[in-house]
Each structure stands twice: as structure tokens, then as C-alpha cells.
Design an enzyme around this catalytic site. Sequence first.
Site, PDB file in Angstrom:
ATOM      1  N   ASP A  10       7.965  49.932  23.083  1.00 25.71           N
ATOM      2  CA  ASP A  10       9.020  49.439  22.194  1.00 25.71           C
ATOM      3  C   ASP A  10       9.206  47.979  22.569  1.00 25.71           C
ATOM      4  O   ASP A  10       9.755  47.668  23.627  1.00 25.71           O
ATOM      5  CB  ASP A  10      10.323  50.213  22.390  1.00 25.71           C
ATOM      6  CG  ASP A  10      11.400  49.808  21.395  1.00 25.71           C
ATOM      7  OD1 ASP A  10      11.397  48.625  20.976  1.00 25.71           O
ATOM      8  OD2 ASP A  10      12.241  50.643  21.033  1.00 25.71           O
ATOM      9  N   HIS A  11       8.722  47.066  21.717  1.00 20.99           N
ATOM     10  CA  HIS A  11       8.661  45.661  22.129  1.00 20.99           C
ATOM     11  C   HIS A  11      10.039  45.052  22.379  1.00 20.99           C
ATOM     12  O   HIS A  11      10.152  44.037  23.065  1.00 20.99           O
ATOM     13  CB  HIS A  11       7.880  44.819  21.105  1.00 20.99           C
ATOM     14  CG  HIS A  11       8.594  44.572  19.816  1.00 20.99           C
ATOM     15  ND1 HIS A  11       8.447  45.376  18.713  1.00 20.99           N
ATOM     16  CD2 HIS A  11       9.464  43.595  19.457  1.00 20.99           C
ATOM     17  CE1 HIS A  11       9.186  44.909  17.733  1.00 20.99           C
ATOM     18  NE2 HIS A  11       9.826  43.839  18.153  1.00 20.99           N
ATOM     19  N   HIS A  61      14.125  50.986  18.226  1.00 21.21           N
ATOM     20  CA  HIS A  61      14.780  49.797  18.794  1.00 21.21           C
ATOM     21  C   HIS A  61      16.277  50.008  19.028  1.00 21.21           C
ATOM     22  O   HIS A  61      16.795  49.744  20.120  1.00 21.21           O
ATOM     23  CB  HIS A  61      14.594  48.589  17.868  1.00 21.21           C
ATOM     24  CG  HIS A  61      13.163  48.263  17.576  1.00 21.21           C
ATOM     25  ND1 HIS A  61      12.156  48.438  18.490  1.00 21.21           N
ATOM     26  CD2 HIS A  61      12.570  47.766  16.462  1.00 21.21           C
ATOM     27  CE1 HIS A  61      11.003  48.073  17.956  1.00 21.21           C
ATOM     28  NE2 HIS A  61      11.231  47.666  16.738  1.00 21.21           N
TER      29      HIS A  61
END
Length: 487
Positions: free
Chosen positions: A179-180, A242
Site C-alpha cells: 500500500d504505497h 489507503h
Amino acid sequence: MTFSASKLLLFGATGDLSQRMLLPSLCALTSDGLLPANIEVIGTARSEHTDESFRNFAAAALEKFLPSGRQIEIDPFLSRLRYQDLDASTPEGFDALAKCVGLVGTNEDEGLSIFLSTAPSLFEPTIKGLAANGLAPNETGGNVRIGLEKPLGTDLATSCQINDAVAGAFPENRIFRIDHYLGKETVQNLLALRFANILFEPLWNAAHIDHVQITVAETVGLESRAGYYDGSGALRDMVQNHMLQLLALVAMEPPTSFDATAVRDEKVKVLRALRHVAANETVTGQYKAGAINGGAVPGYDEELGRDSDTETFVAIKAHIDNWRWKGVPFYLRTGKRLPERTTEIIVKFRNVPFSIFEGRGAKTLPNTLVIGIQPRENIRLSLMAKVPGLDRGGIRLRQVPLDIAMPDAFAGPERRIAYERLLLDLVEGDQTLFVRRDEVEAQWHWIDAIRETWAEEGMTPKTYTAGSWGPSASIALAERDGVTWHE
């Protein structure tokens, strides 16, 4: 056994994510001397390339997408690149890929890290192809780990199917679900803010916090993601991963240490404590034609080219049923074609229980902590202060901000792409900023229940004008509790 990878295999190496994020991140890490000196980067995709033509392709991407203002050498990185074309949907070709990669070592300074950025439909055949050709640890006992880029399924069932396929070849301690957002400096700084400052943690509970807001706003529309986005929508594209990760970091209990197991143990407890969302606690919307930054933009259906009931906006009033957060609402909001691009967390504290200044005509306001994640990384705490003056007509109070702008507070370190942190951790084997399987499944369990409620209640997206903050019902969702969205 821990190991630092000497080879990095990039699936989807010619795709948009690779051009915009992965290749620039790896180039920057190489230029800064942070990757192992002997590491090779092997790209693979359907596109036909030689090593030389792939290097030319990468050079063009770097020229376009490398962050400005940083001194980054390109040639040392380009010299490490190799390429092997592959159609991952069929078993043929994986033997040639395995030959290109070569033997996977068993020493601490040898090993293979794989980054899988492909369509979800290709996850299972890719894992089978890797395992059948000696590129998975269960087959070889070698040093292999894998990073998985979202989306990991479209619901709990499909997510479990993907995770089962990956688990058939890779143990959990070799799986890095990406999950960036967790690679962003301010997101990581949230943990430092909470657990390295005695000022906040004693107040970080229902006795002192009135509510929390999390907003992820985008000005863009579909861009090149029409096919994926229309089958996903805002809830699954943004909230499921996110936003729930941000919520978990805000709400988690103090972990026993800053390591992968301890941090992720506490996050999953929060996700499992999320209460079922009632129909009147959620709002969906879809943008119609409007204006963004002074320019006209089409509506979602026009942009898509057909009618659709996919939501481009979601607002949710969430609750965490545990001792720390009982009675504290978490307002989540995300959407496309909103007035500005911003990601922020708002912690609104309760007002003082008794004001000694009321008799002097002064009003106190609750303290507010604003954690800005993008586009500007900053932390702002609003405090009440006396306005200078003799106050013959009464004391005047006003909120004043204490600002910590990350680029100003830390002028030395360079601002990095989020994927730099994550790719380096993938190479070195640190899972702290990656998502564990039980986290993913807890997230999907909550999201699936919301979608079931929408279906049972026949809820369809309300329209909102592009350039606005979403449907008016989302404003009412907060205002009926006396809350105003932070804008």
C-alpha cells in the site's frame, strides 16, 4: 533467514506504474548507493524488448518522471537493467524467464525479490509459473520474496483466492503486500508523533478527542483507468486500502516495539473492531460535468462513454468498538473531481470542560491537529492564545497554528518517492510497512458489508458537480452531529 536481494524481478516493467514510480525510485536508490552494489534489475512484460531497447525505454521514462531538484545519476542504474519478455497468462515462457534470472542463492547476500504489478487475473498463473520454474521459496528453499501491488481482489472471496494462490508458493514472511500510502513520510511520521511524544498519547482517546476526519480528495477523473475504476469504484479503490490503513494507524494501540509483527498486530485489532456501517451512515456520489481549476470537465458517464452506477465519491461515518474509541466517530471522505487534491487527517479534540474566560466575553474553541499527507506534508496544531492588547473591553482569544512543514523542519534530507522506501524494504526484507493477510481480510470484511447494505437498500450514487466537495448529503452526514468537514 533474512537476506538482501541481489536480483530484483519487475513484472509489468513497461506499464504506467513502472514508468512513473518504480524505475525512478530504483534509479534514485541506485544513485544514492542504497541498493546492494551487485543488484541486477530484470524487467518482464508482454512487450518485446532486448536489454538495450529496454534500457532506452527506461531512460525515456526517467527523463520524464524523475523528481526535479535532486541530483540523480542515471547511467549506473541503466547498466544494471536486463529484460525478458513474457506472457504471464500462459505457462510458456517462464522457463526462459528463469534462465534469465539465473540461480537463486541461499547466502545472506544473495537472493531474489519479485515485484508483481499485473492485472489481478494474472496473479494465479504468474505464481504457478514462478513455482514451477524454481522462482519460489517453497520449491527451491532459496532466498525469494514477493511484493504484490494492489488490487488484491474485488471482495473478500476473490482476495482469499489470490492470497491462497500466493500462499501455495510463498510463506507469509516472504509476502509483501504493498500500500504505497504507507511509504509516505508523513504517514510514517504519524507513528512518531503518537509514540515518541508524551504530549499526545495520554490524550489520544475518547475522553479527550471528539472526532476524527480522514479525507482523500482527487481533482482527476478516470484518466487511463476507466476499465479498472468502473469495476471498482471509490469504496474499493480508495477506502478498502489507503483510508483504512490511515484509520488503523490513527487508532491503533501502542505496539510493544517498532517491528513488523508488533505494528501489524495492533492494526488488525482496530480493523476487526470496526462496527457495521448503517445505511444512514454512508453517502455515495458520482460527478457530473463541472469545472476544475477554471477548466470545464465532463461528467463521469460522458468520460466513461456509457451510463454507469459506479460511485466516484464515498463518505462514511465509522465507529471503532473498543475502550479507547467508544463513542468517537471517524468521518471518512474520498472522491474524484473534487476542488483540490489533498490527503489529510484531522483530529478534533474536545473543548475545555469549563472556560474561565466566558465572563470576560471570550470564547474557547477546541484544539485541532491537522496531519497533511499530500500534496504538502505538514503537521499543524491549533491552540488558543490571547490576542495582544489592553483588553479594556474584555479578553480576546484566537486560534493560532503551530506549523511543522516537513521540508522546512528537515531541510537536509531529500524528499523521496513513497516507492523508494517500499522497494528498499522489499529488497532488504523489512515487512513493517507492508500489509499482512489478516489485515487485508479484515478490511474486505468491512467493505463487503457496506456494499451489501447498499444493495439491500437500493442505494445509488447521488450526483455532484465536478469541482464541488461531493453530494450535499455528505455535508449533512457530518453536520447532523454538529461537525463540519475541514476544507
